[in-house]
Design a protein around this motif. Structure first.
Motif, PDB file in Angstrom:
ATOM      1  N   SER A   1       0.889  -1.312  -0.041  1.00 15.86           N
ATOM      2  CA  SER A   1      -0.024  -0.092   0.038  1.00 15.86           C
ATOM      3  C   SER A   1       0.969   1.428   0.127  1.00 15.86           C
ATOM      4  N   GLY A   2       1.830   1.104   0.844  1.00 12.37           N
ATOM      5  CA  GLY A   2       2.912   2.307   0.693  1.00 12.37           C
ATOM      6  C   GLY A   2       3.491   2.606  -0.502  1.00 12.37           C
ATOM      7  N   GLN A   3       3.868   1.737  -1.295  1.00 14.61           N
ATOM      8  CA  GLN A   3       4.527   1.816  -2.296  1.00 14.61           C
ATOM      9  C   GLN A   3       3.740   2.132  -3.495  1.00 14.61           C
ATOM     10  N   LEU A   4       2.295   1.864  -3.644  1.00 14.53           N
ATOM     11  CA  LEU A   4       1.548   2.167  -4.454  1.00 14.53           C
ATOM     12  C   LEU A   4       1.217   3.523  -4.222  1.00 14.53           C
ATOM     13  N   SER A   5       1.106   4.191  -3.037  1.00 12.07           N
ATOM     14  CA  SER A   5       0.821   5.689  -2.712  1.00 12.07           C
ATOM     15  C   SER A   5       1.974   6.384  -3.452  1.00 12.07           C
ATOM     16  N   MET A   6       3.232   5.863  -3.120  1.00  4.37           N
ATOM     17  CA  MET A   6       4.419   6.439  -3.608  1.00  4.37           C
ATOM     18  C   MET A   6       4.445   6.703  -5.077  1.00  4.37           C
ATOM     19  N   LEU A   7       4.124   5.629  -6.032  1.00 11.13           N
ATOM     20  CA  LEU A   7       3.663   5.614  -7.246  1.00 11.13           C
ATOM     21  C   LEU A   7       2.854   6.623  -7.777  1.00 11.13           C
ATOM     22  N   GLU A   8       1.657   6.433  -7.251  1.00  8.75           N
ATOM     23  CA  GLU A   8       0.489   7.536  -7.262  1.00  8.75           C
ATOM     24  C   GLU A   8       0.901   8.787  -7.279  1.00  8.75           C
ATOM     25  N   GLU A   9       1.705   9.088  -6.062  1.00  9.43           N
ATOM     26  CA  GLU A   9       2.230  10.326  -6.004  1.00  9.43           C
ATOM     27  C   GLU A   9       3.096  10.976  -7.084  1.00  9.43           C
ATOM     28  N   ARG A  10       3.981   9.933  -7.554  1.00  3.98           N
ATOM     29  CA  ARG A  10       5.090  10.217  -8.764  1.00  3.98           C
ATOM     30  C   ARG A  10       4.401  10.321  -9.957  1.00  3.98           C
ATOM     31  N   ILE A  11       3.017   9.762 -10.235  1.00  2.64           N
ATOM     32  CA  ILE A  11       2.371   9.909 -11.478  1.00  2.64           C
ATOM     33  C   ILE A  11       1.802  11.149 -11.383  1.00  2.64           C
ATOM     34  N   GLY A  12       1.014  11.338 -10.247  1.00  8.77           N
ATOM     35  CA  GLY A  12       0.149  12.528  -9.992  1.00  8.77           C
ATOM     36  C   GLY A  12      -1.333  12.256 -10.265  1.00  8.77           C
ATOM     37  N   GLN A  13      -1.490  11.153 -10.367  1.00 10.58           N
ATOM     38  CA  GLN A  13      -3.014  10.458 -10.517  1.00 10.58           C
ATOM     39  C   GLN A  13      -3.222   9.199  -9.605  1.00 10.58           C
ATOM     40  N   PRO A  14      -4.406   8.980  -9.310  1.00 12.16           N
ATOM     41  CA  PRO A  14      -4.727   7.730  -8.717  1.00 12.16           C
ATOM     42  C   PRO A  14      -4.717   6.474  -9.656  1.00 12.16           C
ATOM     43  N   LEU A  15      -4.096   5.399  -9.619  1.00 11.36           N
ATOM     44  CA  LEU A  15      -4.220   4.129 -10.266  1.00 11.36           C
ATOM     45  C   LEU A  15      -5.356   3.276 -10.095  1.00 11.36           C
ATOM     46  N   PHE A  16      -5.968   3.440  -8.945  1.00 12.73           N
ATOM     47  CA  PHE A  16      -7.172   2.512  -8.541  1.00 12.73           C
ATOM     48  C   PHE A  16      -8.403   3.261  -7.825  1.00 12.73           C
ATOM     49  N   ASP A  17      -9.374   2.960  -7.998  1.00 13.67           N
ATOM     50  CA  ASP A  17     -10.639   3.521  -6.973  1.00 13.67           C
ATOM     51  C   ASP A  17     -10.636   2.459  -6.185  1.00 13.67           C
ATOM     52  N   ARG A  18     -10.927   2.915  -4.667  1.00  8.36           N
ATOM     53  CA  ARG A  18     -11.465   1.881  -3.699  1.00  8.36           C
ATOM     54  C   ARG A  18     -12.928   1.754  -3.835  1.00  8.36           C
ATOM     55  N   VAL A  19     -13.336   0.745  -4.059  1.00  5.90           N
ATOM     56  CA  VAL A  19     -14.955   0.360  -4.078  1.00  5.90           C
ATOM     57  C   VAL A  19     -14.835  -0.871  -2.836  1.00  5.90           C
ATOM     58  N   GLY A  20     -15.455  -0.237  -1.638  1.00  3.07           N
ATOM     59  CA  GLY A  20     -15.605  -1.220  -0.566  1.00  3.07           C
ATOM     60  C   GLY A  20     -14.178  -1.859  -0.278  1.00  3.07           C
ATOM     61  N   ARG A  21     -14.020  -3.245  -0.339  1.00  6.69           N
ATOM     62  CA  ARG A  21     -12.906  -3.819  -0.060  1.00  6.69           C
ATOM     63  C   ARG A  21     -12.238  -4.345  -1.610  1.00  6.69           C
ATOM     64  N   ARG A  22     -12.820  -3.651  -2.560  1.00  5.57           N
ATOM     65  CA  ARG A  22     -12.240  -4.047  -3.902  1.00  5.57           C
ATOM     66  C   ARG A  22     -11.355  -3.026  -4.446  1.00  5.57           C
ATOM     67  N   LEU A  23     -10.469  -3.323  -5.244  1.00  4.76           N
ATOM     68  CA  LEU A  23      -9.663  -2.328  -6.249  1.00  4.76           C
ATOM     69  C   LEU A  23     -10.277  -2.115  -7.756  1.00  4.76           C
ATOM     70  N   ARG A  24     -10.459  -1.172  -8.179  1.00  2.75           N
ATOM     71  CA  ARG A  24     -10.752  -0.832  -9.609  1.00  2.75           C
ATOM     72  C   ARG A  24      -9.853  -0.141 -10.307  1.00  2.75           C
ATOM     73  N   LEU A  25      -9.370  -0.657 -11.425  1.00  3.30           N
ATOM     74  CA  LEU A  25      -8.252   0.349 -11.771  1.00  3.30           C
ATOM     75  C   LEU A  25      -8.961   1.872 -12.613  1.00  3.30           C
ATOM     76  N   THR A  26      -8.372   2.800 -12.415  1.00  2.20           N
ATOM     77  CA  THR A  26      -8.966   4.033 -12.918  1.00  2.20           C
ATOM     78  C   THR A  26      -8.466   4.086 -14.366  1.00  2.20           C
ATOM     79  N   GLU A  27      -8.750   5.094 -15.235  1.00  2.00           N
ATOM     80  CA  GLU A  27      -8.459   5.151 -16.793  1.00  2.00           C
ATOM     81  C   GLU A  27      -6.765   5.401 -16.536  1.00  2.00           C
ATOM     82  N   THR A  28      -6.100   6.110 -16.084  1.00  2.00           N
ATOM     83  CA  THR A  28      -4.797   6.077 -15.940  1.00  2.00           C
ATOM     84  C   THR A  28      -4.228   4.864 -15.512  1.00  2.00           C
ATOM     85  N   GLY A  29      -4.835   4.099 -14.617  1.00  2.00           N
ATOM     86  CA  GLY A  29      -4.478   2.604 -14.150  1.00  2.00           C
ATOM     87  C   GLY A  29      -4.242   1.816 -15.140  1.00  2.00           C
ATOM     88  N   ARG A  30      -5.456   1.628 -15.995  1.00  2.00           N
ATOM     89  CA  ARG A  30      -5.515   0.753 -17.230  1.00  2.00           C
ATOM     90  C   ARG A  30      -4.355   1.079 -18.379  1.00  2.00           C
TER      91      ARG A  30
END
Length: 300
Positions: free
Chosen positions: A37-66
């Motif tokens: 989780s910490g590494q993903l947050s650092m990657l999103e910070e570097r990219i400047g956009q979220p890679l996943f949407d948190r839907v409950g306990r599930r992860l769904r890729l954003t457009e940038t994530g795809r």
């Protein structure tokens, strides 16, 4: 800002995206979910956009994530292929061989030069391009092609790290339609003086050699056309627009295919042929087959 991506962070993202959850990715990577989780947050910070949407306990890729996932798939698949190759595992399927030939080179000679590469024991998938010399050397510089075929050797005028492999040379044969040949007066090569002629453009070495020969011999043909493409030049020659020359090693093929008359041969000028590759010592099996066969058989 996506500069200087950390590929370890990208790898964690890729495993999460392919496994479908941080928990499963943590099990596969043998690290804690908190670390991922910490590494993903650092990657999103570097990219400047979220890679996943948190839907409950599930992860769904954003457009940038795809978008990032498509690139990550390619990056880590290439990494696996590199590891397999370094371990000696054979590549699966056909081996692609990409060649760019100067447009002015006769297609018959290009075929004769390349054909040995298609006879290798392993399957070879050929991609053949053509274009002006500067364009095809540019393709070689950015590793889009394995080999360039030309009559103009690479010189210091091109700031490209590549190497010439001399293949051979040929005298020139001069052709004309039967009707045009009948109108020429005097023996060859004097009959070229003030006769209509079709020539390659000046970017090619053979054109520069021919111009110098004409000047030194006091022979001045009437230039009716200049062509980047040898096939187009032959078509205009067949139609009677002018005399043209081709390497003598394909004289019979040109004569038979186009119904032309050979008006003379010139040994004072040699058209030379080169394979240019990014390797000084050729290791690519297809390039090696081309070079050895051309020297030993085609231009012997």
């Amino acid at each position: 800002m996506a500069e200087n991506l950390n590929y370890k962070h990208l790898h964690y993202f890729w495993v999460v995206a392919t496994e479908g959850s941080i928990a499963r990715a943590a099990d596969k990577l043998f690290i804690t979910p908190q670390t991922i989780s910490g590494q993903l947050s650092m990657l999103e910070e570097r990219i400047g956009q979220p890679l996943f949407d948190r839907v409950g306990r599930r992860l769904r890729l954003t457009e940038t994530g795809r978008l990032v996932l498509r690139y990550a798939d390619d990056i880590f698949e290439l990494g696996k292929e590199l590891t397999d190759v370094l371990r000696g595992a054979p590549l699966v399927g056909t081996s692609e061989f990409i060649v760019s030939a100067a447009s002015a080179l006769p297609k018959t000679i290009v075929y004769k030069i390349i054909e040995p590469a298609l006879s290798l024991s392993q399957e070879v998938s050929l991609m053949c391009r053509e274009g002006p010399v500067e364009t095809i050397l540019g393709e070689l510089a950015v590793h889009e092609v394995d080999m360039v075929l030309t009559d103009t050797p690479l010189s210091s005028a091109f700031s490209i790290k590549a190497y010439n492999h001399y293949l051979g040379q040929s005298d020139l044969s001069f052709f004309a339609s039967p009707a045009l040949a009948a109108k020429l007066s005097g023996p060859f090569p004097a009959c070229l003086n003030e006769a209509p002629i079709l020539l390659p453009t000046k970017q090619y070495a053979i054109r520069q050699l021919f111009d110098k020969w004409c000047h030194d011999s006091n022979i001045y043909p009437l230039i009716r056309g200049q062509y980047d493409d040898s096939a187009l030049m032959k078509s205009f020659g067949k139609a009677g627009f002018g005399i043209f020359f081709m390497p003598s090693i394909i004289e019979q093929e040109v004569k038979d295919s186009f119904g032309l008359t050979v008006i003379g041969r010139l040994s004072d000028i040699k058209q030379k042929f080169y394979a240019i590759s990014a390797e000084r010592k050729v290791t690519h099996p297809a390039v090696a087959a081309v070079c050895s066969t051309a020297r030993d058989i085609i231009f012997k």
